[in-house]
Design a protein around this motif. Sequence first.
Motif, PDB file in Angstrom:
ATOM      1  N   ALA A  91       0.843  -1.197   0.000  1.00 34.86           N
ATOM      2  CA  ALA A  91       0.000   0.000   0.000  1.00 34.86           C
ATOM      3  C   ALA A  91       0.875   1.243   0.000  1.00 34.86           C
ATOM      4  CB  ALA A  91      -0.916  -0.010   1.223  1.00 34.86           C
ATOM      5  N   VAL A  92       0.535   2.195  -0.854  1.00 33.39           N
ATOM      6  CA  VAL A  92       1.248   3.476  -0.910  1.00 33.39           C
ATOM      7  C   VAL A  92       0.230   4.586  -0.692  1.00 33.39           C
ATOM      8  CG1 VAL A  92       3.108   2.639  -2.391  1.00 33.39           C
ATOM      9  CG2 VAL A  92       1.035   3.555  -3.438  1.00 33.39           C
ATOM     10  N   GLU A  93       0.676   5.665  -0.069  1.00 35.24           N
ATOM     11  CA  GLU A  93      -0.257   6.718   0.337  1.00 35.24           C
ATOM     12  C   GLU A  93      -0.065   7.996  -0.464  1.00 35.24           C
ATOM     13  OE1 GLU A  93      -1.741   8.885   4.469  1.00 35.24           O
ATOM     14  OE2 GLU A  93       0.274   8.016   4.353  1.00 35.24           O
ATOM     15  N   ASN A  94      -1.169   8.522  -0.988  1.00 36.43           N
ATOM     16  CA  ASN A  94      -1.134   9.827  -1.630  1.00 36.43           C
ATOM     17  C   ASN A  94      -1.202  10.928  -0.571  1.00 36.43           C
ATOM     18  OD1 ASN A  94      -0.922   8.787  -4.178  1.00 36.43           O
ATOM     19  ND2 ASN A  94      -3.076   9.086  -4.726  1.00 36.43           N
ATOM     20  N   THR A  95      -0.450  11.994  -0.815  1.00 31.35           N
ATOM     21  CA  THR A  95      -0.378  13.103   0.141  1.00 31.35           C
ATOM     22  C   THR A  95      -0.531  14.426  -0.614  1.00 31.35           C
ATOM     23  OG1 THR A  95       2.025  13.407  -0.067  1.00 31.35           O
ATOM     24  CG2 THR A  95       1.256  11.739   1.510  1.00 31.35           C
ATOM     25  N   ASP A  96      -0.415  15.519   0.119  1.00 36.70           N
ATOM     26  CA  ASP A  96      -0.497  16.836  -0.522  1.00 36.70           C
ATOM     27  C   ASP A  96       0.648  17.048  -1.511  1.00 36.70           C
ATOM     28  OD1 ASP A  96      -2.764  17.526   0.900  1.00 36.70           O
ATOM     29  OD2 ASP A  96      -1.668  18.591   2.475  1.00 36.70           O
ATOM     30  N   ASP A  97       1.776  16.395  -1.279  1.00 38.22           N
ATOM     31  CA  ASP A  97       2.958  16.622  -2.107  1.00 38.22           C
ATOM     32  C   ASP A  97       3.249  15.507  -3.112  1.00 38.22           C
ATOM     33  OD1 ASP A  97       3.606  19.031  -0.683  1.00 38.22           O
ATOM     34  OD2 ASP A  97       4.380  17.773   0.939  1.00 38.22           O
ATOM     35  N   LEU A  98       2.633  14.340  -2.920  1.00 39.51           N
ATOM     36  CA  LEU A  98       2.987  13.177  -3.738  1.00 39.51           C
ATOM     37  C   LEU A  98       1.739  12.408  -4.150  1.00 39.51           C
ATOM     38  CD1 LEU A  98       5.134  11.200  -4.881  1.00 39.51           C
ATOM     39  CD2 LEU A  98       5.156  10.099  -2.619  1.00 39.51           C
ATOM     40  N   ARG A 162       2.465  -6.198  -5.824  1.00 38.98           N
ATOM     41  CA  ARG A 162       1.274  -5.589  -6.416  1.00 38.98           C
ATOM     42  C   ARG A 162       0.858  -4.407  -5.543  1.00 38.98           C
ATOM     43  NH1 ARG A 162       1.155 -10.827  -8.009  1.00 38.98           N
ATOM     44  NH2 ARG A 162       0.423 -11.236 -10.123  1.00 38.98           N
ATOM     45  N   TYR A 163       0.922  -3.226  -6.123  1.00 38.33           N
ATOM     46  CA  TYR A 163       0.643  -2.006  -5.384  1.00 38.33           C
ATOM     47  C   TYR A 163      -0.848  -1.663  -5.410  1.00 38.33           C
ATOM     48  CZ  TYR A 163       5.682  -1.173  -5.919  1.00 38.33           C
ATOM     49  OH  TYR A 163       7.057  -1.274  -5.899  1.00 38.33           O
ATOM     50  N   PHE A 164      -1.293  -0.949  -4.384  1.00 36.68           N
ATOM     51  CA  PHE A 164      -2.565  -0.239  -4.450  1.00 36.68           C
ATOM     52  C   PHE A 164      -2.419   1.048  -3.651  1.00 36.68           C
ATOM     53  CE2 PHE A 164      -3.052  -2.824  -0.673  1.00 36.68           C
ATOM     54  CZ  PHE A 164      -3.830  -2.087   0.201  1.00 36.68           C
ATOM     55  N   VAL A 165      -3.217   2.042  -4.024  1.00 34.08           N
ATOM     56  CA  VAL A 165      -3.068   3.396  -3.505  1.00 34.08           C
ATOM     57  C   VAL A 165      -4.063   3.667  -2.380  1.00 34.08           C
ATOM     58  CG1 VAL A 165      -3.248   5.849  -4.096  1.00 34.08           C
ATOM     59  CG2 VAL A 165      -2.228   4.232  -5.727  1.00 34.08           C
ATOM     60  N   ILE A 166      -3.564   4.289  -1.318  1.00 28.32           N
ATOM     61  CA  ILE A 166      -4.437   4.861  -0.294  1.00 28.32           C
ATOM     62  C   ILE A 166      -4.684   6.306  -0.709  1.00 28.32           C
ATOM     63  CG2 ILE A 166      -4.723   5.453   2.133  1.00 28.32           C
ATOM     64  CD1 ILE A 166      -2.670   3.287   2.801  1.00 28.32           C
ATOM     65  N   PRO A 167      -5.847   6.621  -1.262  1.00 29.64           N
ATOM     66  CA  PRO A 167      -6.087   8.000  -1.706  1.00 29.64           C
ATOM     67  C   PRO A 167      -6.198   8.936  -0.518  1.00 29.64           C
ATOM     68  CG  PRO A 167      -8.089   6.684  -1.888  1.00 29.64           C
ATOM     69  CD  PRO A 167      -6.996   5.738  -1.494  1.00 29.64           C
ATOM     70  N   GLN A 168      -6.055  10.225  -0.792  1.00 28.52           N
ATOM     71  CA  GLN A 168      -6.219  11.204   0.276  1.00 28.52           C
ATOM     72  C   GLN A 168      -7.667  11.230   0.740  1.00 28.52           C
ATOM     73  OE1 GLN A 168      -3.956  14.589  -1.860  1.00 28.52           O
ATOM     74  NE2 GLN A 168      -3.594  14.972   0.312  1.00 28.52           N
ATOM     75  N   ARG A 169      -7.836  11.318   2.030  1.00 27.68           N
ATOM     76  CA  ARG A 169      -9.186  11.366   2.594  1.00 27.68           C
ATOM     77  C   ARG A 169      -9.854  12.675   2.187  1.00 27.68           C
ATOM     78  NH1 ARG A 169     -10.891   9.945   8.836  1.00 27.68           N
ATOM     79  NH2 ARG A 169     -13.060  10.674   8.706  1.00 27.68           N
ATOM     80  N   PRO A 170     -11.068  12.612   1.678  1.00 33.04           N
ATOM     81  CA  PRO A 170     -11.730  13.842   1.218  1.00 33.04           C
ATOM     82  C   PRO A 170     -11.987  14.820   2.360  1.00 33.04           C
ATOM     83  CG  PRO A 170     -12.839  11.885   0.358  1.00 33.04           C
ATOM     84  CD  PRO A 170     -11.873  11.426   1.403  1.00 33.04           C
TER      85      PRO A 170
END
Length: 205
Positions: A91-98, A162-170
């Motif tokens: 799992a990879v996390e999306n952030t304000d910068d990435l 196998r990756y999946f994304v943790i999107p930014q919480r709305p």
Amino acid sequence: MSENHHHRELSDGEVRARALESLLREKGVLQGNVVDEVVDIYTNDIGPLNGAKAIAKAWTDPEFKSRLMANATRAVAELGISGMEGENLVAVENTDDLHHVIVCTLCSCYPWPVLGLPPRWYKDAPYRARVVREPRKVLAEFGTVLPDGKEIKVLDSNVEVRYFVIPQRPKGSENLSEEELAELITRDSMVGVTVLPDVEPKVAA
């Protein structure tokens, strides 16, 4: 992004699956669009619901999030999520910068247990080639326009990971329950080709 059809050599498994489907249709075992409907359910409903469940829990449970980031396969197993193509989840996390976006440049490696079956565009050669070279342009074709200053990292899934994304919480979702949060999360946001919109505040009756 349009789903263009491109000729490619079918794998042995695909050839066998198509032959079996053709035979079952010919014998009257399969009616109409049964196969298409089943594939659609697993692509858009059952699989992505698993991933959404895990991400909603990560948003609300910092300890689970830490375990998910450290060993996603083991963490999702806590929720009863496992299976073929899910042995080496990351799992990879999306952030304000990435912002992360997932692809498999060689074939169509995909985290089935958390995202269901891969969409057609994920398997098509144009997406697999272009998202590596021009990710910002490809994302724009999905309606995802990111700020120029935000870094985009393309991750290449394969048989070993196998990756999946943790999107930014709305924004605006702070008071939602874990179940309500899961309903906001889409398959495409977990691939990274889209972002989740902000939540409109509820108007009191």
